[in-house]
Design an enzyme around this catalytic site. Structure first.
Site, PDB file in Angstrom:
ATOM      1  N   THR A   1      23.547  31.596 -33.134  1.00 25.37           N
ATOM      2  CA  THR A   1      24.314  32.839 -32.973  1.00 25.37           C
ATOM      3  C   THR A   1      23.553  33.813 -32.075  1.00 25.37           C
ATOM      4  O   THR A   1      24.154  34.516 -31.251  1.00 25.37           O
ATOM      5  CB  THR A   1      24.595  33.482 -34.353  1.00 25.37           C
ATOM      6  OG1 THR A   1      25.194  32.509 -35.200  1.00 25.37           O
ATOM      7  CG2 THR A   1      25.511  34.677 -34.238  1.00 25.37           C
TER       8      THR A   1
ATOM      9  N   CYS B   1      14.428  32.547 -44.670  1.00 24.79           N
ATOM     10  CA  CYS B   1      14.067  32.295 -43.269  1.00 24.79           C
ATOM     11  C   CYS B   1      12.624  31.803 -43.144  1.00 24.79           C
ATOM     12  O   CYS B   1      12.317  30.958 -42.319  1.00 24.79           O
ATOM     13  CB  CYS B   1      14.266  33.551 -42.444  1.00 24.79           C
ATOM     14  SG  CYS B   1      13.454  34.979 -43.183  1.00 24.79           S
TER      15      CYS B   1
ATOM     16  N   GLU C   1      15.939  38.598 -35.727  1.00 18.33           N
ATOM     17  CA  GLU C   1      15.211  37.993 -36.853  1.00 18.33           C
ATOM     18  C   GLU C   1      15.876  36.653 -37.131  1.00 18.33           C
ATOM     19  O   GLU C   1      16.941  36.604 -37.741  1.00 18.33           O
ATOM     20  CB  GLU C   1      15.294  38.904 -38.083  1.00 18.33           C
ATOM     21  CG  GLU C   1      14.612  40.247 -37.918  1.00 18.33           C
ATOM     22  CD  GLU C   1      13.095  40.139 -37.812  1.00 18.33           C
ATOM     23  OE1 GLU C   1      12.543  39.053 -38.057  1.00 18.33           O
ATOM     24  OE2 GLU C   1      12.467  41.148 -37.466  1.00 18.33           O
TER      25      GLU C   1
ATOM     26  N   LYS D   1      27.448  45.061 -40.196  1.00 19.46           N
ATOM     27  CA  LYS D   1      28.332  43.938 -40.526  1.00 19.46           C
ATOM     28  C   LYS D   1      27.571  42.971 -41.440  1.00 19.46           C
ATOM     29  O   LYS D   1      26.680  42.259 -41.002  1.00 19.46           O
ATOM     30  CB  LYS D   1      28.763  43.194 -39.255  1.00 19.46           C
ATOM     31  CG  LYS D   1      29.720  42.063 -39.569  1.00 19.46           C
ATOM     32  CD  LYS D   1      29.458  40.872 -38.670  1.00 19.46           C
ATOM     33  CE  LYS D   1      30.119  39.605 -39.128  1.00 19.46           C
ATOM     34  NZ  LYS D   1      29.896  39.211 -40.520  1.00 19.46           N
TER      35      LYS D   1
ATOM     36  N   GLU E   1      15.123  23.416 -39.157  1.00 13.83           N
ATOM     37  CA  GLU E   1      15.347  24.288 -40.317  1.00 13.83           C
ATOM     38  C   GLU E   1      16.477  23.712 -41.173  1.00 13.83           C
ATOM     39  O   GLU E   1      17.550  23.404 -40.678  1.00 13.83           O
ATOM     40  CB  GLU E   1      15.737  25.698 -39.845  1.00 13.83           C
ATOM     41  CG  GLU E   1      15.912  26.655 -41.004  1.00 13.83           C
ATOM     42  CD  GLU E   1      16.338  28.053 -40.573  1.00 13.83           C
ATOM     43  OE1 GLU E   1      17.322  28.166 -39.823  1.00 13.83           O
ATOM     44  OE2 GLU E   1      15.683  29.023 -40.994  1.00 13.83           O
TER      45      GLU E   1
ATOM     46  N   GLY F   1      19.921  36.207 -38.396  1.00 14.20           N
ATOM     47  CA  GLY F   1      20.799  35.041 -38.500  1.00 14.20           C
ATOM     48  C   GLY F   1      20.192  33.860 -37.772  1.00 14.20           C
ATOM     49  O   GLY F   1      18.970  33.795 -37.559  1.00 14.20           O
ATOM     50  N   SER F   2      21.055  32.947 -37.352  1.00 12.66           N
ATOM     51  CA  SER F   2      20.570  31.688 -36.785  1.00 12.66           C
ATOM     52  C   SER F   2      20.265  31.815 -35.288  1.00 12.66           C
ATOM     53  O   SER F   2      20.779  32.708 -34.601  1.00 12.66           O
ATOM     54  CB  SER F   2      21.620  30.600 -37.001  1.00 12.66           C
ATOM     55  OG  SER F   2      22.808  30.983 -36.354  1.00 12.66           O
TER      56      SER F   2
HETATM   57  P1  NAD Z   1      24.584  33.041 -38.762  1.00 17.79           P
HETATM   58  O1  NAD Z   1      23.936  33.148 -37.445  1.00 17.79           O
HETATM   59  O2  NAD Z   1      25.610  32.004 -38.976  1.00 17.79           O
HETATM   60  O3  NAD Z   1      25.300  34.435 -39.148  1.00 17.79           O
HETATM   61  C1  NAD Z   1      24.591  35.641 -39.206  1.00 17.79           C
HETATM   62  C2  NAD Z   1      25.560  36.796 -38.985  1.00 17.79           C
HETATM   63  O4  NAD Z   1      26.038  36.762 -37.652  1.00 17.79           O
HETATM   64  C3  NAD Z   1      26.786  36.760 -39.885  1.00 17.79           C
HETATM   65  O5  NAD Z   1      27.069  38.072 -40.329  1.00 17.79           O
HETATM   66  C4  NAD Z   1      27.861  36.250 -38.944  1.00 17.79           C
HETATM   67  O6  NAD Z   1      29.182  36.625 -39.305  1.00 17.79           O
HETATM   68  C5  NAD Z   1      27.459  36.912 -37.645  1.00 17.79           C
HETATM   69  N1  NAD Z   1      27.985  36.261 -36.431  1.00 17.79           N
HETATM   70  C6  NAD Z   1      28.497  35.024 -36.282  1.00 17.79           C
HETATM   71  N2  NAD Z   1      28.861  34.821 -34.994  1.00 17.79           N
HETATM   72  C7  NAD Z   1      28.553  35.953 -34.323  1.00 17.79           C
HETATM   73  C8  NAD Z   1      28.670  36.356 -32.956  1.00 17.79           C
HETATM   74  N3  NAD Z   1      29.166  35.541 -32.005  1.00 17.79           N
HETATM   75  N4  NAD Z   1      28.234  37.590 -32.603  1.00 17.79           N
HETATM   76  C9  NAD Z   1      27.692  38.422 -33.515  1.00 17.79           C
HETATM   77  N5  NAD Z   1      27.576  38.107 -34.835  1.00 17.79           N
HETATM   78  C10 NAD Z   1      27.995  36.881 -35.228  1.00 17.79           C
HETATM   79  O7  NAD Z   1      23.399  32.906 -39.817  1.00 17.79           O
HETATM   80  P2  NAD Z   1      23.502  32.663 -41.390  1.00 17.79           P
HETATM   81  O8  NAD Z   1      23.951  31.270 -41.636  1.00 17.79           O
HETATM   82  O9  NAD Z   1      24.241  33.786 -42.024  1.00 17.79           O
HETATM   83  O10 NAD Z   1      21.979  32.833 -41.816  1.00 17.79           O
HETATM   84  C11 NAD Z   1      21.066  31.785 -41.810  1.00 17.79           C
HETATM   85  C12 NAD Z   1      20.119  31.927 -40.643  1.00 17.79           C
HETATM   86  O11 NAD Z   1      19.541  33.233 -40.629  1.00 17.79           O
HETATM   87  C13 NAD Z   1      18.951  30.969 -40.754  1.00 17.79           C
HETATM   88  O12 NAD Z   1      18.672  30.415 -39.506  1.00 17.79           O
HETATM   89  C14 NAD Z   1      17.818  31.867 -41.205  1.00 17.79           C
HETATM   90  O13 NAD Z   1      16.545  31.386 -40.907  1.00 17.79           O
HETATM   91  C15 NAD Z   1      18.129  33.134 -40.493  1.00 17.79           C
HETATM   92  N6  NAD Z   1      17.472  34.267 -41.162  1.00 17.79           N
HETATM   93  C16 NAD Z   1      16.417  34.897 -40.526  1.00 17.79           C
HETATM   94  C17 NAD Z   1      15.736  35.944 -41.169  1.00 17.79           C
HETATM   95  C18 NAD Z   1      14.563  36.651 -40.546  1.00 17.79           C
HETATM   96  O14 NAD Z   1      14.222  37.753 -40.988  1.00 17.79           O
HETATM   97  N7  NAD Z   1      13.904  36.080 -39.560  1.00 17.79           N
HETATM   98  C19 NAD Z   1      16.143  36.331 -42.427  1.00 17.79           C
HETATM   99  C20 NAD Z   1      17.201  35.667 -43.028  1.00 17.79           C
HETATM  100  C21 NAD Z   1      17.864  34.644 -42.380  1.00 17.79           C
END
Ligand code: NAD
Length: 527
Positions: free
Chosen positions: A279, A331, A295, A223, A427, A275-276
């Site tokens: 989430t 990130c 991650e 996804k 962040e 992601g964050s």
């Molecule tokens: P996000 O958590 O908003 O979304 C990430 C993904 O999760 C999206 O595809 C979203 O649709 C999906 N999602 C949302 N709600 C969900 C749920 N309840 N269950 C499962 N999936 C769900 O994050 P974002 O805004 O897309 O990305 C930014 C964040 O990602 C920042 O905190 C950043 O530091 C982190 N990030 C980490 C790394 C790493 O490798 N450590 C790399 C890139 C980004």
């Protein structure tokens, strides 16, 4: 059904409107009007067919349910509507999981050579399409075209690395007591993997997750982020062209609920989420018992000591790369920099000058960085500038949106920061840097470690002993010494503490996608 080109489609929809402002019937109408492909013309001259459907069993399909609105995709540089993509429902996710489950039965039995051949072929196809893939990513995500090309290059490298590793996955043998027989371990694929990604490096993260999943014999449902998935959908064409069997790789676009359906499905045996932290917490409350890699976010510190003085220009280049690369939507962005007092003033003066010289603009115009990816990000960055100013940090440069359309933001640096300020602790995910002056290296290390995160860190010094000692002390999954944002497929990348667990890349990642089995062989004494 009538197939509109994107110009006709955009004008038929009377131009950009925010998704939230749609009435549901209008949204459904939009969805019914759009097809599985859009004729696209990119600003740098590429013409291509943009897929917009869900990719299941090597085919683009529309969602099963007709009641879900489509998701409009906007250009972050000027907020114009690019196209609509489909939002998958729980039934589509189920269908994709079933396809992947069926494919797993034969994919897990493929030889390393068969998997390797397909992965090499895919790497070649990615390289043949670097320019187009990168251009799509720039249009959709906003990033500078040169950065996007770099990402796609890394993606191809990683698929090639994966291809080379298919026949190098080893168990171990334990001799024990010879009379008693021996034991050995094997690493087995886990099954169907649910892979969920963020918006900042769409294609690179496709490779970070697909490579270990496929090398080790798993199948997957991926996804991508709803904020940036056009390049991923185009990439799906290459999966089919490379010859991967139907169902081995599936892509379902959509909002959070698509991800939630994946994470809670008992048929999914492994989740890899980027992601964050917010989430991730939701995921962990519903994921049940399965393998998980997280991650997550970071607030990565860099420590510059007095002994970096002779190479200050290079240090400044790396600080800029750390915080301004990809608009700071990274990130591991080096978003707080601790500078020892003897060199603080000189570093600040040179750094501000450098930041002010960086070109920020349309990703297609060869900037250092392009717009932030969406309005939410822009608003977040603006908000943190206000917070920092109120907290007493000194705005040294930047702090403002560029223009009033699109999401461009100036390279921004705050000086005179202290470790208790929110701009230093939280962040931001934008081009905002905090500088903290320190006297004693021990204090800098303590302040750097005083965080909930532990993703990455930088050390800048010409003294090898100092470099090693500081690196040893820092709580981070990756420490870069006299460099920053420097990745290689053979080195693991992953977080400690609230930045997550598990690894992307390297052999470590392969372990995250396999179950280990121990076999104990008894032998009968015959001599
Ligand atoms: P996000 O958590 O908003 O979304 C990430 C993904 O999760 C999206 O595809 C979203 O649709 C999906 N999602 C949302 N709600 C969900 C749920 N309840 N269950 C499962 N999936 C769900 O994050 P974002 O805004 O897309 O990305 C930014 C964040 O990602 C920042 O905190 C950043 O530091 C982190 N990030 C980490 C790394 C790493 O490798 N450590 C790399 C890139 C980004």
């Amino acid at each position: 059904m009538l197939k509109l080109n994107n110009t006709a489609y955009a004008s038929a929809l009377k131009n950009p409107v925010q998704y939230s402002k749609f009435g549901i019937s209008q949204a459904i109408q939009r969805r019914l009007n759009h097809t599985l492909n859009f004729d696209m013309k990119l600003p740098n001259g590429h013409n291509y067919d943009q897929p917009t459907g869900l990719f299941i069993n090597n085919e683009f399909v529309k969602p099963l349910s007709k009641s879900k609105p489509s998701i409009p995709v906007y250009n972050p540089y000027n907020e114009s509507l690019i196209c609509d993509i489909y939002e998958g429902g729980a039934d589509d996710v189920e269908q994709a999981i079933d396809a992947a489950e069926k494919a797993f039965k034969t994919w897990k039995l493929t030889t390393p050579e068969e998997r390797s051949k397909l992965l090499y072929k895919l790497a070649d196809l990615i390289e043949q399409n670097v320019d187009l893939l990168a251009s799509i990513e720039t249009l959709d995500n906003g990033k500078a075209l040169s950065s996007a090309k770099g990402d796609v290059g890394l993606m191809a490298n990683y698929f090639r690395y994966g291809a080379s590793m298919c026949d190098k996955l080893h168990g171990k043998i334990f001799q024990n007591n010879a009379k008693d027989g021996f034991g050995y371990t094997v690493r087995e694929p886990v099954g169907v993997c649910g892979l969920i990604s963020s918006f900042n490096f769409p294609l690179m993260f496709v490779s970070w997750k697909l490579v270990p999943a496929l090398v080790t014999g798993n199948t997957c449902v991926f996804k991508p982020s709803e904020h940036s998935c056009l390049s991923t959908l185009y990439f799906a064409n290459l999966i089919k062209e490379a010859g991967f069997p139907p169902g081995v790789v599936n892509f379902i676009t959509g909002l959070g609920p698509v991800g939630a359906t994946l994470t809670s499905s008992p048929k999914i045996k492994k989740i890899s989420f980027t992601g964050s932290v917010g989430t991730a917490k939701k995921i962990m409350s519903s994921v049940g018992i399965k393998k998980v890699t997280l991650e997550l976010g970071g607030k990565s510190p860099s420590i510059v000591t007095n002994k970096a003085k002779e190479d200050l220009d290079k240090v400044i280049d790396n600080i800029c790369l750390g915080i301004f690369f990809n608009s700071g939507e990274v990130c591991c962005a080096g978003s707080r920099v601790y500078v020892q007092e003897d060199i603080y003033d000189e570093l600040v003066e040179k750094l501000v000058k450098k930041a002010e010289s960086l070109k920020v603009g349309d990703g297609f115009s060869d900037p250092y960085f392009g717009p932030l990816t969406n309005k939410m990000q822009l608003d977040k960055v603006k908000n943190y500038v206000d917070i920092a100013t109120k907290e007493g940090a000194k705005l040294l440069t930047g702090g403002k949106q560029i223009g009033d359309k699109g999401y461009l933001f100036q390279p921004t640096i705050f000086g005179d920061c202290t470790n208790d300020m929110r701009v230093v602790k939280e962040e931001i995910f934008g081009p905002v840097l905090s500088l903290i002056k320190y006297k004693d290296v021990k204090d800098a290390v303590a302040m750097a470690n005083d965080t909930e995160y532990g993703l990455a860190a930088g050390v800048f010094t010409s003294d090898l002993n100092e470099a090693i000692q500081i690196s040893n002390e820092l709580n981070a999954g990756t420490v870069w010494v006299n460099t920053y944002n420097n990745f290689h497929p053979s080195l693991p990348f992953g977080g400690h503490s609230s930045s997550g667990y598990g690894s992307e890349m390297s052999e470590e990642a392969f372990h995250c996608y396999t179950n280990v089995k121990a076999v104990k062989m008894n032998i009968k004494s015959v001599i």
